[in-house]
Design an enzyme around this catalytic site. Structure first.
Site, PDB file in Angstrom:
ATOM      1  N   THR A   1       0.854  -1.199   0.000  1.00 49.33           N
ATOM      2  CA  THR A   1       0.000   0.000   0.000  1.00 49.33           C
ATOM      3  C   THR A   1       0.879   1.235   0.000  1.00 49.33           C
ATOM      4  OG1 THR A   1       0.047   0.286   2.403  1.00 49.33           O
ATOM      5  CG2 THR A   1      -1.749  -1.063   1.498  1.00 49.33           C
ATOM      6  N   ASP A   2       0.351   2.355  -0.435  1.00 50.39           N
ATOM      7  CA  ASP A   2       1.028   3.602  -0.129  1.00 50.39           C
ATOM      8  C   ASP A   2       0.874   3.802   1.384  1.00 50.39           C
ATOM      9  OD1 ASP A   2       2.384   5.949  -0.119  1.00 50.39           O
ATOM     10  OD2 ASP A   2       1.251   6.883  -1.738  1.00 50.39           O
TER      11      ASP A   2
END
Ligand code: BGC
Length: 550
Positions: free
Chosen positions: A228-229
């Site tokens: 994920t960011d």
């Protein structure tokens, strides 16, 4: 599955625990099974390994590293070899600092020139974006370190980047916004892909089966891990369903517990979790070896390399009366704050604690030119200062050629904030107007990582060298180009429109409420200007050189 035998020995809780970070930058280890933790660091302009407590925006200082030209600058070289060499430097410093994964490069399409992160991205063109990103990946991974391309996908505005829903038709999405990623995945073979913060057509990218499963895995055959960011998880279980293997940063175990519960409730098949663990372990085992012990970095040698690369990235936009290159001993006045305090990188998570920074003023001083003096000419952060301008005009009278260093300040191009307009600061335009009246020849060096409107500048300058954000060695590279020790060969990787009024997405950019609607379809950048016959200041691909062909 490659690591079936290890995964079989894990408890459900252990598997779930691997699905989120230990802290801001590290994955978790499971000692009893010999699973090490690995360190992840930004980024695309140079390594940003934070020394103290982690944050995503580069607020806490990081260890010294070589600051290369930004990705946007490297893109202007149009040379994958330049990208590969930049990547190799970043990868080697990552390895030297015990980092197993570099979070970069970023290759989101420059849909609109106001995007605050354009300095970190390659181009408005998907083919160029993909080719250059693939070369960075090859360079980084040539050092035994993983590369994580980002931000997948359609993260084209910073405003509300964590909640905005990019609404786009399939053709536009694939042709414009995904092609670069496809090339980077297939040719660069990155170990990891970072999902972006935003949604695409109603689903957060990290839990978007069309993006992460149909396209990334099935169509393109990506076999690496998805991360994920930072803080970009919405629903952890849906993320696992879409084969995301790592949520960053740590959630103090909260989402690990959600995964365990979902398996117990029968909402998530344990086999799906196993697949995610397998994808993670593959990278962890492959790359942990890269980071055994810290080794020294030859910053001097890397500075020289950064300079060599920067010279490939500078774009000569204008050179009337053949003002450049300057003959030795030409009397020059150096004007403009950016000559002494270079603007060489962007701001946010890509910020590098540059090991060695020099400025153009010093290098010009050593170049054999007759420097009659230096004046800052304007206040860097805007506002009128007649005294500064007057002193610059006075200095100009002593010179034959004025070397004027203009650009955007550090606050104008920042992760998390889109620019408000495409303009250069008024005080700089007023200065150039005043200098024009001296009748001296003017060569402007422009430092910024994105397209700007050049009205008020272009017609007043005899020569215009676009330095972009050219890294810690940019000053030397600029001086060499001005003096003709190096020949400019960069070409714009994005259009410089005449005015923001010409930009195709201007009426609905950025998306302000819940959605960002990609109403211009595939007509992004030159595809729009060329199709519609709209005049631009400098087109995509433009760049002069000193060579004269008969
Ligand atoms: C940025 C990413 C970056 C991450 C870690 C996020 O805010 O969007 O590009 O890699 O932080 O610093």
């Amino acid at each position: 599955m490659k690591y079936k035998s290890i995964i079989e020995k894990m408890t459900l809780e252990e598997k779930a625990s691997l699905m989120s970070g230990k802290n801001g930058w590290e994955t978790k280890a499971i000692k009893r099974l010999g699973i090490p933790s690995i360190f992840l660091s930004d980024g695309p302009t140079g390594l940003r390994k934070q020394a103290g407590p982690s944050d995503q925006l580069g607020l806490n200082d990081s260890l010294p590293a070589t600051c290369l030209p930004t990705v946007a600058a490297v893109a202007n070289s149009w040379d994958p070899e330049v990208g590969a060499q930049a990547g190799a430097i970043i990868g080697s410093e990552a390895k030297a600092r015990n980092v197993s994964m570099v979070l970069g490069p970023g290759l989101n399409i420059k849909r609109n020139p106001l995007c605050g992160r354009n300095f970190e991205y390659v181009s408005e063109d998907p083919y160029l974006a993909g080719k250059m990103a693939a070369s960075y990946v090859r360079g980084i991974q040539s050092q035994g370190v993983a590369s994580c391309i980002k931000h997948f996908a359609l993260n084209n505005q910073e405003y509300k980047r964590m909640s905005i829903d990019s609404v786009v038709d399939e053709r536009t999405m694939r042709e414009i916004y995904l092609t670069g990623f496809e090339i980077a995945v297939k040719e660069g073979k990155p170990d990891a892909v970072m999902s972006s913060y935003n949604s695409v057509n109603g689903h957060f990218t990290n839990e978007n089966p069309h993006l992460l499963l149909d396209i990334l895995r099935d169509d393109w055959g990506f076999g690496g891990m998805v991360v994920t960011d930072w803080g970009g998880d919405n629903d952890r279980v849906s993320g696992i369903e879409c084969l995301n293997s790592l949520e960053m940063p740590s959630t103090a175990g909260e989402t690990d517990r959600e995964i365990v519960q979902a398996v117990k409730d029968g909402r998530l098949k344990e086999e799906r979790l196993d697949e995610c663990v397998d994808l993670l372990l593959d990278v962890v085992f492959k790359r942990a070896a890269a980071s055994k012990k810290e080794t020294p970095i030859d910053f001097r040698a890397h500075f020289d390399k950064a300079c060599e690369l920067a010279k490939e990235c500078l774009v000569l936009l204008k050179n009337d009366k053949k003002v450049l290159p300057l003959n030795p001993a030409t009397k020059v006045a150096v004007i403009g704050d950016f000559a002494a305090s270079p603007r060489y990188q962007g701001a946010g998570s890509s910020v590098v604690h540059a090991a060695l920074v020099t400025n153009a003023l010093d290098w010009i001083g050593r170049s054999g030119l007759d420097v009659v003096g230096y004046e800052p000419g304007f206040k860097r952060y805007g506002g009128k200062d007649r005294r500064l301008a007057r002193k610059a005009v006075k200095l100009a009278s002593k010179a034959d050629v004025l070397l004027v260093f203009l650009g955007l300040d550090e606050f104008s191009e920042v992760e998390g904030i889109d620019r408000r307009n495409l303009k250069l600061p008024r005080n700089q335009l007023e200065l150039i107007e005043a200098l024009r009246k001296t009748g001296k020849k003017i060569a402007v060096v422009l430092s910024c990582g994105c397209a700007v409107e050049l009205t008020g500048l272009d017609e007043k300058a005899d020569a215009l060298l676009y330095a972009s954000l050219s890294g810690e060695a940019g000053g030397e590279a600029i001086a060499e180009i001005l003096c003709g020790k190096a020949v400019p060969s960069g070409k714009l990787a994005e259009t410089f429109p005449l005015s923001y009024d010409d930009v195709p997405s201007r009426k609905y950019y950025p998306g302000r409420e819940a959605t960002a609607e990609y109403r211009e379809g595939p007509y992004v950048g030159y595809r729009y200007y060329a199709s519609k016959g709209i005049k631009v200041r400098y087109p995509f691909g433009f760049g002069l050189s000193y060579t004269h062909f008969d």
